[in-house]
Design an enzyme around this catalytic site. Sequence first.
Site, PDB file in Angstrom:
ATOM      1  N   GLY A  12       0.832  -1.207   0.000  1.00 29.31           N
ATOM      2  CA  GLY A  12       0.000   0.000   0.000  1.00 29.31           C
ATOM      3  C   GLY A  12       0.859   1.246   0.000  1.00 29.31           C
ATOM      4  N   THR A  14       1.797   3.060  -2.356  1.00 30.86           N
ATOM      5  CA  THR A  14       1.590   3.936  -3.512  1.00 30.86           C
ATOM      6  C   THR A  14       0.629   5.073  -3.222  1.00 30.86           C
ATOM      7  OG1 THR A  14      -0.165   2.446  -4.222  1.00 30.86           O
ATOM      8  CG2 THR A  14       2.026   2.084  -5.170  1.00 30.86           C
ATOM      9  N   VAL A  50      -2.361  -8.412  -1.719  1.00 31.91           N
ATOM     10  CA  VAL A  50      -1.952  -9.116  -0.489  1.00 31.91           C
ATOM     11  C   VAL A  50      -2.933 -10.221  -0.098  1.00 31.91           C
ATOM     12  CG1 VAL A  50      -0.612  -7.161   0.411  1.00 31.91           C
ATOM     13  CG2 VAL A  50      -3.027  -7.427   1.084  1.00 31.91           C
ATOM     14  N   ASN A  76       1.336  -2.445   5.374  1.00 22.25           N
ATOM     15  CA  ASN A  76       0.493  -1.254   5.566  1.00 22.25           C
ATOM     16  C   ASN A  76      -0.828  -1.330   4.802  1.00 22.25           C
ATOM     17  OD1 ASN A  76       0.083   1.931   5.754  1.00 22.25           O
ATOM     18  ND2 ASN A  76       0.120   1.428   3.569  1.00 22.25           N
ATOM     19  N   SER A 128      -4.669   0.390  14.265  1.00 22.66           N
ATOM     20  CA  SER A 128      -5.489   1.613  14.290  1.00 22.66           C
ATOM     21  C   SER A 128      -5.986   1.847  15.714  1.00 22.66           C
ATOM     22  CB  SER A 128      -6.694   1.430  13.364  1.00 22.66           C
ATOM     23  OG  SER A 128      -7.679   2.413  13.637  1.00 22.66           O
ATOM     24  N   TYR A 141     -13.615  -3.359  10.185  1.00 24.42           N
ATOM     25  CA  TYR A 141     -12.288  -2.743  10.236  1.00 24.42           C
ATOM     26  C   TYR A 141     -11.722  -2.810  11.658  1.00 24.42           C
ATOM     27  CZ  TYR A 141      -8.757   0.974   9.745  1.00 24.42           C
ATOM     28  OH  TYR A 141      -7.593   1.704   9.746  1.00 24.42           O
ATOM     29  N   LYS A 145      -8.330  -4.883  12.894  1.00 22.36           N
ATOM     30  CA  LYS A 145      -7.142  -4.247  13.464  1.00 22.36           C
ATOM     31  C   LYS A 145      -6.825  -4.800  14.855  1.00 22.36           C
ATOM     32  CE  LYS A 145      -6.102  -1.599   9.986  1.00 22.36           C
ATOM     33  NZ  LYS A 145      -4.874  -1.820   9.205  1.00 22.36           N
TER      34      LYS A 145
HETATM   35  N1  LIG Z   1      -5.408   7.212   7.223  1.00 22.11           N
HETATM   36  C1  LIG Z   1      -5.736   7.020   8.504  1.00 22.11           C
HETATM   37  O1  LIG Z   1      -6.297   7.895   9.193  1.00 22.11           O
HETATM   38  C2  LIG Z   1      -5.401   5.706   9.185  1.00 22.11           C
HETATM   39  C3  LIG Z   1      -5.581   5.597  10.565  1.00 22.11           C
HETATM   40  C4  LIG Z   1      -5.274   4.400  11.208  1.00 22.11           C
HETATM   41  C5  LIG Z   1      -4.775   3.344  10.457  1.00 22.11           C
HETATM   42  N2  LIG Z   1      -4.625   3.476   9.106  1.00 22.11           N
HETATM   43  C6  LIG Z   1      -4.092   2.332   8.363  1.00 22.11           C
HETATM   44  O2  LIG Z   1      -3.042   2.766   7.540  1.00 22.11           O
HETATM   45  C7  LIG Z   1      -2.966   1.937   6.380  1.00 22.11           C
HETATM   46  C8  LIG Z   1      -2.971   2.814   5.139  1.00 22.11           C
HETATM   47  O3  LIG Z   1      -4.205   3.527   5.108  1.00 22.11           O
HETATM   48  P1  LIG Z   1      -4.466   4.772   4.148  1.00 22.11           P
HETATM   49  O4  LIG Z   1      -5.309   5.712   4.900  1.00 22.11           O
HETATM   50  O5  LIG Z   1      -3.198   5.240   3.558  1.00 22.11           O
HETATM   51  O6  LIG Z   1      -5.382   4.073   3.037  1.00 22.11           O
HETATM   52  P2  LIG Z   1      -5.509   4.348   1.478  1.00 22.11           P
HETATM   53  O7  LIG Z   1      -5.158   5.763   1.131  1.00 22.11           O
HETATM   54  O8  LIG Z   1      -6.859   3.831   1.106  1.00 22.11           O
HETATM   55  O9  LIG Z   1      -4.381   3.420   0.842  1.00 22.11           O
HETATM   56  C9  LIG Z   1      -4.471   2.032   0.932  1.00 22.11           C
HETATM   57  C10 LIG Z   1      -3.344   1.420   0.152  1.00 22.11           C
HETATM   58  O10 LIG Z   1      -3.444  -0.015   0.245  1.00 22.11           O
HETATM   59  C11 LIG Z   1      -3.427  -0.558  -1.064  1.00 22.11           C
HETATM   60  N3  LIG Z   1      -4.218  -1.791  -1.050  1.00 22.11           N
HETATM   61  C12 LIG Z   1      -5.523  -1.952  -0.730  1.00 22.11           C
HETATM   62  N4  LIG Z   1      -5.889  -3.230  -0.865  1.00 22.11           N
HETATM   63  C13 LIG Z   1      -4.786  -3.909  -1.262  1.00 22.11           C
HETATM   64  C14 LIG Z   1      -4.511  -5.267  -1.572  1.00 22.11           C
HETATM   65  N5  LIG Z   1      -5.457  -6.220  -1.519  1.00 22.11           N
HETATM   66  N6  LIG Z   1      -3.250  -5.601  -1.940  1.00 22.11           N
HETATM   67  C15 LIG Z   1      -2.279  -4.656  -2.012  1.00 22.11           C
HETATM   68  N7  LIG Z   1      -2.468  -3.372  -1.748  1.00 22.11           N
HETATM   69  C16 LIG Z   1      -3.716  -3.000  -1.374  1.00 22.11           C
HETATM   70  C17 LIG Z   1      -3.999   0.540  -1.964  1.00 22.11           C
HETATM   71  O11 LIG Z   1      -3.555   0.472  -3.306  1.00 22.11           O
HETATM   72  P3  LIG Z   1      -4.374  -0.319  -4.462  1.00 22.11           P
HETATM   73  O12 LIG Z   1      -5.792   0.129  -4.384  1.00 22.11           O
HETATM   74  O13 LIG Z   1      -3.649   0.063  -5.713  1.00 22.11           O
HETATM   75  O14 LIG Z   1      -4.211  -1.773  -4.152  1.00 22.11           O
HETATM   76  C18 LIG Z   1      -3.375   1.770  -1.323  1.00 22.11           C
HETATM   77  O15 LIG Z   1      -2.058   1.948  -1.792  1.00 22.11           O
HETATM   78  C19 LIG Z   1      -4.158   0.982   6.467  1.00 22.11           C
HETATM   79  O16 LIG Z   1      -3.748  -0.251   7.026  1.00 22.11           O
HETATM   80  C20 LIG Z   1      -5.099   1.693   7.404  1.00 22.11           C
HETATM   81  O17 LIG Z   1      -5.955   0.810   8.034  1.00 22.11           O
HETATM   82  C21 LIG Z   1      -4.921   4.630   8.435  1.00 22.11           C
END
Ligand SMILES: NC(=O)c1ccc[n+]([C@@H]2O[C@H](COP(=O)([O-])OP(=O)(O)OC[C@H]3O[C@@H](n4cnc5c(N)ncnc54)[C@H](OP(=O)(O)O)[C@@H]3O)[C@@H](O)[C@H]2O)c1
Length: 235
Positions: A12, A14, A50, A76, A128, A141, A145
């Site tokens: 993730g 990207t 993944v 991630n 999270s 979700y 987590k």
């Molecule tokens: N942002 C927040 O506030 C927050 C808070 C707590 C925890 N988190 C955690 O941080 C992590 C990143 O979150 P984010 O907010 O950056 O989310 P995001 O912007 O939606 O990005 C998610 C990333 O995961 C990739 N992804 C999703 N499904 C996948 C799969 N099956 N295989 C490989 N790659 C996959 C997506 O790319 P593709 O669609 O190209 O696969 C994207 O690069 C997550 O685990 C999330 O639960 C985020």
Amino acid sequence: MVLKGRVAVVTGGTAGLGRVIARTLTDAGATVVSASRGAPASGDRFPVDVTDRASVDALVSGVQDRYGGLDILVANAGISRPGPLVGLPVSQWDEVLATNLTGVLHCVQAAAPLLRASGAGRVVTVSSLLARRPVVGAGAYSVSKAAVETLTRVLAAELSGDGITVNAVAPGVVDEGMGRQILANERLWGRLRGSLASGRAATGDEVARAVLFLASPDSSYVNGHVLHVDGGLDY
Ligand SMILES: NC(=O)c1ccc[n+]([C@@H]2O[C@H](COP(=O)([O-])OP(=O)(O)OC[C@H]3O[C@@H](n4cnc5c(N)ncnc54)[C@H](OP(=O)(O)O)[C@@H]3O)[C@@H](O)[C@H]2O)c1
């Protein structure tokens, strides 16, 4: 350049928080491969789903072929499927667990031989705040987590004899990726903000620096830990 000479994979990597983590590890000297479903197979990007073990195996062998090994895995990649659990289609529940939980296991299983060979392997998972403060409407979700945190502790114990540490970061709300959807939802953000002592979201950098610590030699005696990067809770 605390990560000079290290090779890292950020799933993730990207988009959103993962992209900030990838940049932070790169700035610290690591060679970083950012992997996701939509990533092209070129440069420092690699396609992976993944949820599919064969796809994860292809990522790991691609990294070995190109860079000769792997020292750091940041698991991630994550998704959310909103809705009350009672009415949530099981297909969506399965999707969340397959990505957020089984996806982490796939990555660690596939990467373990290379991390072992590294001699100082590092795994950082991404939990999270919702693991300990579950939210109605994000039930699948939250459950995924909470399970990631237990998975992290068990893997840490299993792999410690191999010189590998396995730790988690547990961000609150981050002004990146899916966090931006929360910030745009006044009702949900209002509820969550009330439980944060800081009253604000984290920047991506604030979380990425915690990941960097857990990915670096500085955390050599930290194992099976969940590092809360949420600015503190308001009790
Ligand atoms: N942002 C927040 O506030 C927050 C808070 C707590 C925890 N988190 C955690 O941080 C992590 C990143 O979150 P984010 O907010 O950056 O989310 P995001 O912007 O939606 O990005 C998610 C990333 O995961 C990739 N992804 C999703 N499904 C996948 C799969 N099956 N295989 C490989 N790659 C996959 C997506 O790319 P593709 O669609 O190209 O696969 C994207 O690069 C997550 O685990 C999330 O639960 C985020």
